[in-house]
Design an enzyme around this catalytic site. Structure first.
Site, PDB file in Angstrom:
ATOM      1  N   ARG A  57      65.839  53.232  71.439  1.00  0.00           N
ATOM      2  CA  ARG A  57      64.941  53.788  72.442  1.00  0.00           C
ATOM      3  C   ARG A  57      65.366  55.242  72.671  1.00  0.00           C
ATOM      4  O   ARG A  57      66.510  55.601  72.447  1.00  0.00           O
ATOM      5  CB  ARG A  57      65.041  53.011  73.755  1.00  0.00           C
ATOM      6  CG  ARG A  57      64.685  51.535  73.646  1.00  0.00           C
ATOM      7  CD  ARG A  57      64.854  50.845  74.991  1.00  0.00           C
ATOM      8  NE  ARG A  57      64.477  49.421  74.927  1.00  0.00           N
ATOM      9  CZ  ARG A  57      65.315  48.423  74.705  1.00  0.00           C
ATOM     10  NH1 ARG A  57      66.612  48.691  74.490  1.00  0.00           N
ATOM     11  NH2 ARG A  57      64.900  47.178  74.670  1.00  0.00           N
ATOM     12  N   LYS A  84      68.715  48.882  78.058  1.00  0.00           N
ATOM     13  CA  LYS A  84      67.776  48.192  78.946  1.00  0.00           C
ATOM     14  C   LYS A  84      68.306  46.804  79.287  1.00  0.00           C
ATOM     15  O   LYS A  84      68.752  46.069  78.410  1.00  0.00           O
ATOM     16  CB  LYS A  84      66.413  48.086  78.249  1.00  0.00           C
ATOM     17  CG  LYS A  84      65.293  47.616  79.158  1.00  0.00           C
ATOM     18  CD  LYS A  84      63.964  47.678  78.427  1.00  0.00           C
ATOM     19  CE  LYS A  84      62.835  47.227  79.332  1.00  0.00           C
ATOM     20  NZ  LYS A  84      61.527  47.295  78.646  1.00  0.00           N
ATOM     21  N   HIS A 113      58.833  56.327  70.387  1.00  0.00           N
ATOM     22  CA  HIS A 113      59.038  54.872  70.375  1.00  0.00           C
ATOM     23  C   HIS A 113      58.412  54.235  69.135  1.00  0.00           C
ATOM     24  O   HIS A 113      58.819  53.147  68.725  1.00  0.00           O
ATOM     25  CB  HIS A 113      58.439  54.254  71.640  1.00  0.00           C
ATOM     26  CG  HIS A 113      59.094  52.962  72.038  1.00  0.00           C
ATOM     27  ND1 HIS A 113      60.381  52.889  72.511  1.00  0.00           N
ATOM     28  CD2 HIS A 113      58.641  51.679  72.009  1.00  0.00           C
ATOM     29  CE1 HIS A 113      60.693  51.630  72.770  1.00  0.00           C
ATOM     30  NE2 HIS A 113      59.652  50.878  72.462  1.00  0.00           N
ATOM     31  N   ARG A 165      60.935  53.356  66.526  1.00  0.00           N
ATOM     32  CA  ARG A 165      61.618  52.068  66.762  1.00  0.00           C
ATOM     33  C   ARG A 165      60.763  50.908  66.266  1.00  0.00           C
ATOM     34  O   ARG A 165      61.261  49.988  65.604  1.00  0.00           O
ATOM     35  CB  ARG A 165      61.927  51.944  68.256  1.00  0.00           C
ATOM     36  CG  ARG A 165      62.551  50.622  68.704  1.00  0.00           C
ATOM     37  CD  ARG A 165      62.897  50.752  70.183  1.00  0.00           C
ATOM     38  NE  ARG A 165      62.989  49.473  70.852  1.00  0.00           N
ATOM     39  CZ  ARG A 165      64.111  48.759  70.989  1.00  0.00           C
ATOM     40  NH1 ARG A 165      65.236  49.190  70.453  1.00  0.00           N
ATOM     41  NH2 ARG A 165      64.108  47.619  71.657  1.00  0.00           N
ATOM     42  N   HIS A 182      66.435  42.929  72.168  1.00  0.00           N
ATOM     43  CA  HIS A 182      65.398  42.177  72.887  1.00  0.00           C
ATOM     44  C   HIS A 182      66.015  40.934  73.518  1.00  0.00           C
ATOM     45  O   HIS A 182      66.741  40.193  72.855  1.00  0.00           O
ATOM     46  CB  HIS A 182      64.276  41.748  71.940  1.00  0.00           C
ATOM     47  CG  HIS A 182      63.380  42.873  71.534  1.00  0.00           C
ATOM     48  ND1 HIS A 182      62.559  42.808  70.427  1.00  0.00           N
ATOM     49  CD2 HIS A 182      63.175  44.098  72.081  1.00  0.00           C
ATOM     50  CE1 HIS A 182      61.878  43.942  70.325  1.00  0.00           C
ATOM     51  NE2 HIS A 182      62.239  44.734  71.310  1.00  0.00           N
ATOM     52  N   TYR A 194      56.079  41.904  65.868  1.00  0.00           N
ATOM     53  CA  TYR A 194      56.063  42.616  64.583  1.00  0.00           C
ATOM     54  C   TYR A 194      55.521  41.750  63.448  1.00  0.00           C
ATOM     55  O   TYR A 194      55.103  42.282  62.421  1.00  0.00           O
ATOM     56  CB  TYR A 194      57.464  43.144  64.262  1.00  0.00           C
ATOM     57  CG  TYR A 194      57.962  44.101  65.320  1.00  0.00           C
ATOM     58  CD1 TYR A 194      57.344  45.337  65.495  1.00  0.00           C
ATOM     59  CD2 TYR A 194      59.002  43.753  66.180  1.00  0.00           C
ATOM     60  CE1 TYR A 194      57.766  46.201  66.496  1.00  0.00           C
ATOM     61  CE2 TYR A 194      59.421  44.617  67.185  1.00  0.00           C
ATOM     62  CZ  TYR A 194      58.795  45.838  67.341  1.00  0.00           C
ATOM     63  OH  TYR A 194      59.194  46.693  68.334  1.00  0.00           O
TER      64      TYR A 194
END
Length: 455
Positions: free
Chosen positions: A306, A331, A400, A403, A426, A435
């Site tokens: 990120r 995050k 982004h 990524r 994640h 994805y």
């Protein structure tokens, strides 16, 4: 001389009348409310309101040589009503990045739509929709053609938004209370969350600039939420974050009970991420001559970072022995390791030798050993914007997007989703599964179990 025939065609909510010129007949038609002459089609258009068809039949009687009805699908749009034949499909690319489809009942076409991820049926507007992507658009066009339909394609214009007012435009502008900021810091909210929450809460405060802070309550939260949706026309994610920023004040700062505010909190639109191909990534990196700029973008892409994670990287986070990059307090306040590729390390070594950063891997102007300055996110966005322009890539890509592209390319090369989830940081595998909907590479290698059945 042969007389022109009188014909009447019933098309949805319109009666289309073709007649030879006759002043008495024209006077009668004009007596019917909202009747109009269509000079392009050379016929009269009369609304198919109750009683109008009977009026025409009664007046013209046997002079009407034919009365036909053409079955159509009526699709109300903002400025017009689109009439579709049974063999037509209307596809609209919406401003919210979805493909909306209108067509009559057709089991095979419905099956095609349901084969796409995140499909939705809108019972109110009688339409189907799927997330927009170039790949999905082309696939749908092909399927529609194969089924023998004719496609009508339109793109919806982006809605006019009311821009957020600046401090200078609001008399007696109210700043965010210090206790709000202190409480965010006390509860160890990230720097990014604090930067997001403070202006959102200030926007709420100054929307009710005449009401004292202590008198604001649930009614104002509801009114502000409606304003964001109906006037500002913000995204669902913006609205959700604004509500969370306001809730933080009432529940954490003011110490009120945790509660649900009865506002229309939207369901997030299912939007597929924009992804650059490997060839496009290569073109972007080749277009950059500045070694620092190239090092920034190649690090983001090759490690799936990120933008905030890149900015916070320290020199000591680069582990060239284990070929890993340590990402601290990302995050969700979690640490993780991600890939350090050989090419990335080579670029970084050249960059560090030339630039000699002090503490952060990438530092902004004025940085020193005593006062290291982080590189700005706006500068990184500007680097990518210039690179996209120079490499003539028209996709609406952001930092982004690098990524997203990293994750998609790993998946296309056979990397297990669990490893991709770990590299990206994640929390839920559902986030990583998006994805699988972006790529179709490798489908041709899948062997169907049907191939092995003796049938």
């Amino acid at each position: 001389m042969e007389k022109r025939p009188l014909t009447l065609e019933i098309v949805g909510r319109k009666l289309l009348l073709k007649i030879p010129k006759n002043d008495q007949d024209i006077q009668f038609i004009r007596s019917i409310q909202y009747a109009r002459w269509n000079k392009d089609a050379f016929l009269w258009e009369i609304p198919h309101y109750p009683g109008n068809l009977e009026k025409l039949k009664g007046y013209f009687g046997e002079r009407l040589t034919s009365i036909t009805e053409r079955p159509v699908i009526e699709v109300p749009q903002k400025d017009e009503t689109v009439l579709l034949e049974k063999n037509q499909v209307l596809m609209i690319k919406t401003a919210k990045a979805r493909l909306r489809l209108y067509f009559g009942f057709h089991a095979e076409l419905m099956k095609v739509v349901k084969s796409f991820p995140y499909y939705q049926w809108d019972s109110k507007n009688k339409s189907w929709s799927i997330p927009y992507s170039e790949q999905f658009l082309e696939e749908l066009k092909r399927k529609i053609e194969e089924l023998g339909f004719f496609l009508v394609y339109k793109e919806e214009a982006a809605p006019d938004k009311v821009q957020r007012k600046s401090c200078a435009e609001i008399p007696n502008y109210r700043k965010c209370p210090e206790e709000y900021i202190h409480k965010l810091e006390e509860r160890r909210y990230s720097e990014g969350t604090i930067k997001a929450y403070v202006p959102l809460f200030e926007e709420f405060l100054n929307y009710f600039v005449q009401i004292p802070l202590e008198e604001l309550g649930e009614k104002e939260v509801m009114d502000f939420s409606r304003y964001l949706v109906n006037e500002r026309k913000v995204s669902s994610s913006y609205q959700n974050q604004a509500i969370n920023a306001i809730k933080f004040y009432f529940e954490k700062v003011r110490g009120g009970e945790r509660k649900y505010y009865h506002v229309d909190r939207p369901i997030r639109e299912k939007i597929l991420p924009v992804v650059l191909s490997e060839e496009e990534i290569s073109a972007i990196l080749k277009s950059i001559k500045n070694i620092k700029h190239k090092a920034i973008l190649i690090t983001i892409y090759s490690a799936g970072l990120r933008i905030s994670e890149l900015i916070n990287l320290k020199i000591t986070d680069i582990d060239s022995q284990r070929m890993q990059i340590r990402v601290e307090q990302a995050k969700g306040k979690k640490d993780r390791y991600t890939l350090l590729l050989k090419k990335t390390l080579e670029i970084l070594r050249v960059y560090i030798k030339n630039e000699r950063p002090h503490f952060y891997l990438f530092e902004g102007p004025g940085s020193s050993g005593d006062q290291p300055v982080k590189y700005s996110s706006t500068s990184i966005s500007a680097i990518l914007k210039t690179a996209l322009k120079n490499s003539k890539i028209a996709k609406k890509a952001t930092v982004h997007t690098l990524r997203h592209s990293f994750a998609t390319h790993l998946l296309e090369r056979g990397t297990d989703l669990r490893y991709i989830q770990s590299l990206l940081g994640h929390e839920s595998p559902k986030t990583t599964q998006i994805y699988t909907h972006v790529t179709t590479k490798g489908f041709e290698q899948i062997i169907s179990p049907l191939d092995n059945l003796d049938i």
